[in-house]
Write an enzyme that holds these catalytic residues in place. Structure first.
Site, PDB file in Angstrom:
ATOM      1  N   HIS A   1       3.702   1.783   9.022  1.00 43.25           N
ATOM      2  CA  HIS A   1       4.526   1.572   7.414  1.00 43.25           C
ATOM      3  C   HIS A   1       5.554   3.168   7.501  1.00 43.25           C
ATOM      4  O   HIS A   1       5.747   3.217   8.507  1.00 43.25           O
ATOM      5  CB  HIS A   1       4.280   2.401   6.181  1.00 43.25           C
ATOM      6  CG  HIS A   1       2.954   1.759   5.382  1.00 43.25           C
ATOM      7  ND1 HIS A   1       1.734   1.348   5.351  1.00 43.25           N
ATOM      8  CD2 HIS A   1       3.177   0.210   5.060  1.00 43.25           C
ATOM      9  CE1 HIS A   1       1.471   1.069   4.899  1.00 43.25           C
ATOM     10  NE2 HIS A   1       2.124  -0.401   4.694  1.00 43.25           N
TER      11      HIS A   1
ATOM     12  N   CYS B   1       0.440   7.651   0.698  1.00 41.12           N
ATOM     13  CA  CYS B   1      -0.436   7.104   1.047  1.00 41.12           C
ATOM     14  C   CYS B   1      -1.445   6.225  -0.635  1.00 41.12           C
ATOM     15  O   CYS B   1      -1.908   5.769  -1.257  1.00 41.12           O
ATOM     16  CB  CYS B   1      -1.146   6.433   1.552  1.00 41.12           C
ATOM     17  SG  CYS B   1      -0.578   6.290   3.384  1.00 41.12           S
TER      18      CYS B   1
END
Length: 258
Positions: free
Chosen positions: A166, A253
């Site tokens: 990511h 996250c």
């Protein structure tokens, strides 16, 4: 400058031991330790002056504690994403009711197939959003995302990812023009206008720090990064995320901050 008032988190499920990972050599997460680390994470957030909404664990979704991926929240509204990993796609339907407690229908938008987008690929810098094109976020997802942003008077730009899962695996904005960069992001021209704090390769995991109302939460065990953040003038809190690292997860996250 941004000020966060609310944060949404989700308790880790016992099934997290079967979560997605690109680093099986780190072993499976220890669930009891992960719970304790999650408690510490919530405590750190509260110390930064936010209200924390804690959602219950979802056993059917092993990775569902990573609430950053199924939604992106801007100052103008929320975007329910369409996560790119099949085993996680249903998480978007589970996060939506929690998001709707804060936004009316007009201010909740959706990324729809064939577009895919993970919130971990989205980095907010004021009213500009950098979005990484990755294995989980495709061109169509990014196009839809930018269209929604423009409708709200916000803007975005795309960043091509070469190695990381990511975008925020390797680059994170700390406000005040400061940005933590590691690996491929050290030399990316996309971020040359910022004051870049380079993370050494052996502490690359700690590029994923989060700024919350002037304090930066830093993963425990990365002294070089901790000192660099403190030297940049920030108050810091450290939280151990060892069990989440085993699932490719970091500090950002685990929460939606808005």
């Amino acid at each position: 400058m941004t000020k966060f008032t609310n944060v949404i988190v989700r308790r880790p499920a016992k099934s997290m031991v079967e979560g997605i990972t690109s680093a099986p050599e780190l072993g499976k997460p220890d669930y009891e330790l992960a719970l304790k680390q999650h408690d510490d994470y919530i405590a750190a957030l509260k110390e930064c002056g936010v209200e924390v909404t804690v959602l219950p664990a979802l056993e059917q979704y092993p990775d569902s504690c990573f609430v950053e991926d199924p939604a992106v929240i801007t100052r103008c509204g929320a975007i329910i994403t369409n996560p790119g990993a099949a085993s996680r796609n249903g998480e978007k339907d589970e996060i939506e009711p929690a998001v709707r407690q804060f936004f009316d229908n007009e201010h909740v938008k959706h990324i729809v197939a064939p577009g895919t987008l993970d919130g971990g690929d989205v980095m907010m810098v004021g009213d500009h959003f950098y979005v990484g094109q990755s294995a989980r976020t495709n061109e169509e997802g990014i196009r839809q995302f930018f269209e929604i942003l423009e409708g709200w008077g916000l803007e975005g730009s795309e960043v091509k990812l070469e190695k990381v899962l990511h975008l925020k695996t390797g680059v994170n904005y700390l406000e005040d023009g400061n940005m933590l960069v590691s690996g491929e992001f050290v030399t990316k021209p996309d971020f040359e206008q910022y004051h870049r704090i380079e993370i050494p390769e052996d502490e690359a995991y700690a590029a994923n720090c989060i700024w919350v109302n002037g304090t930066v939460i830093v993963p425990e065990g990365y002294p070089t990064v901790l000192k660099a953040v403190q030297d940049a003038g920030y108050e810091t809190i450290t939280v151990d995320t060892s069990e989440y690292r085993k699932l490719d997860g970091g500090l950002s996250c685990l929460s939606l901050r808005f």
